[in-house]
Design a protein around this motif. Structure first.
Motif, PDB file in Angstrom:
ATOM      1  N   LEU A  63       0.849  -1.197   0.000  1.00  0.00           N
ATOM      2  CA  LEU A  63       0.000   0.000   0.000  1.00  0.00           C
ATOM      3  C   LEU A  63       0.886   1.249   0.000  1.00  0.00           C
ATOM      4  CD1 LEU A  63      -2.857   1.257   0.245  1.00  0.00           C
ATOM      5  CD2 LEU A  63      -2.627   1.058   2.733  1.00  0.00           C
ATOM      6  N   THR A 113      -9.120   2.895   5.188  1.00  0.00           N
ATOM      7  CA  THR A 113      -8.813   2.554   3.794  1.00  0.00           C
ATOM      8  C   THR A 113      -9.888   1.693   3.138  1.00  0.00           C
ATOM      9  OG1 THR A 113      -7.652   0.563   4.500  1.00  0.00           O
ATOM     10  CG2 THR A 113      -6.317   2.557   4.269  1.00  0.00           C
ATOM     11  N   ALA A 115      -9.667  -1.417   3.183  1.00  0.00           N
ATOM     12  CA  ALA A 115      -8.978  -2.676   2.854  1.00  0.00           C
ATOM     13  C   ALA A 115      -9.277  -3.721   3.930  1.00  0.00           C
ATOM     14  CB  ALA A 115      -7.470  -2.437   2.765  1.00  0.00           C
ATOM     15  N   SER A 119      -4.100  -7.613   5.006  1.00  0.00           N
ATOM     16  CA  SER A 119      -4.122  -7.852   3.563  1.00  0.00           C
ATOM     17  C   SER A 119      -2.894  -7.309   2.814  1.00  0.00           C
ATOM     18  CB  SER A 119      -5.401  -7.257   2.952  1.00  0.00           C
ATOM     19  OG  SER A 119      -5.515  -5.896   3.267  1.00  0.00           O
ATOM     20  N   VAL A 146      -4.321  -3.209   8.513  1.00  0.00           N
ATOM     21  CA  VAL A 146      -4.281  -3.746   7.139  1.00  0.00           C
ATOM     22  C   VAL A 146      -3.026  -4.555   6.834  1.00  0.00           C
ATOM     23  CG1 VAL A 146      -5.792  -1.920   6.272  1.00  0.00           C
ATOM     24  CG2 VAL A 146      -3.299  -1.666   6.040  1.00  0.00           C
TER      25      VAL A 146
END
Ligand SMILES: C[S@@+](CC[C@H](N)C(=O)[O-])C[C@H]1O[C@@H](n2cnc3c(N)ncnc32)[C@H](O)[C@@H]1O
Length: 260
Positions: A63, A113, A115, A119, A146
């Motif tokens: 990210l 986010t 998300a 992840s 995340v």
């Protein structure tokens, strides 16, 4: 954490809208995204992050939080990573989608986010966590959520360097009371480390970076030398190697890891 303020015409605008609008205008003034992907490997951030990225199995998910003009997202996508470039600026993201059709750019807020948990294998964010007056913890908490266990966080903020400490508050609120608003925090290395630890990260390294930019700002503020002069730029390049980072560096980059 030391606060910097900036002069504004309207102090009532919501903080998120202010940040998005401010950066949209900065990028517009610079002519928008230009695809300067080839310059990324010359950057201090890249040299610091590279050995960690080399340990990841491609296509690891990364990210780019607050991707700005998108070159970092594009570069790491070209290198075979699966990168999401996230930014608040709707207009800039639309331009990025045109210029880099093979990349994944999204409009979004790094504090929320959208998300999935656990992840991303790595998350980097240059000059973003400092922009919200309630502090960096919302950004840090979302980064922790995340990232996968063992995932790396690379983030930079302005450094509250010794020059600022000697000089007192860089742009204190008192200087323009009534027509200013919060712009950013600057952190000492210890403060940034404490914030990241408080947010659940193991802090691995703290690097003062961008010394030349720090000297440039010092020549401008202390000696009134215009930024655009060749002499100012030349002196910055010549002096920077000889001044300790903690005294002059403009930014501090933290490498941290989500516990396994
Ligand atoms: C200092 S610029 C850094 C740009 C880019 N990371 C770079 O190093 O070139 C900050 C960027 O973060 C974006 N930004 C600020 N706050 C954000 C947030 N909460 N969520 C997503 N993007 C944000 C701004 O729109 C801007 O593009």
């Amino acid at each position: 954490m030391r606060k910097d303020y900036m002069i504004v015409s309207d102090t009532e605008v919501d903080e998120t809208a202010f940040v998005a609008d401010y950066w949209t205008k900065v990028w517009e003034k610079q002519g928008g995204p230009k695809s300067q992907v080839d310059q990324i490997p010359n950057k201090a951030e890249y040299r610091i992050m590279k050995p960690y990225l080399d340990r990841l199995q491609k296509p690891a998910r990364i990210l780019d939080g607050g991707c700005g003009l998108g070159d970092w997202t594009a570069r790491l996508t070209q290198e075979g990573f699966s990168v999401v470039g996230l930014d608040l600026s709707v207009k800039t993201v639309a331009q990025l989608e045109d210029i880099f059709p093979d990349c994944d750019f999204q409009v979004g807020d790094i504090r929320e986010t959208g998300a999935a948990d656990n992840s991303f294998d790595a998350y980097f964010s240059w000059g973003v966590f400092e922009h919200f007056e309630n502090g960096p913890q919302d950004c840090i908490a979302e980064a922790l959520r995340v990232l996968k266990p063992g995932g790396y966080l690379f983030m930079s903020t302005p450094l509250d360097n010794l020059r600022h400490a000697l000089r007192g508050t860089f742009a204190g609120k008192r200087a323009f009371e009534g027509e200013s608003r919060f712009y950013q925090y600057r952190f000492t290395r210890a403060e940034l480390s404490t914030e990241l630890s408080k947010g659940g990260f193991d802090v691995l390294k703290l690097h003062p970076i961008h010394k030349r930019q720090g000297v440039l700002r010092s020549l401008h503020h202390e000696f009134k030398m215009p930024y655009e002069w060749f002499l100012t730029k030349g002196m910055s390049a010549a002096l920077a190697p000889f001044v300790p980072g903690v005294f002059i560096a403009h930014m501090v980059l933290a490498v941290a890891r989500k516990p396994e």
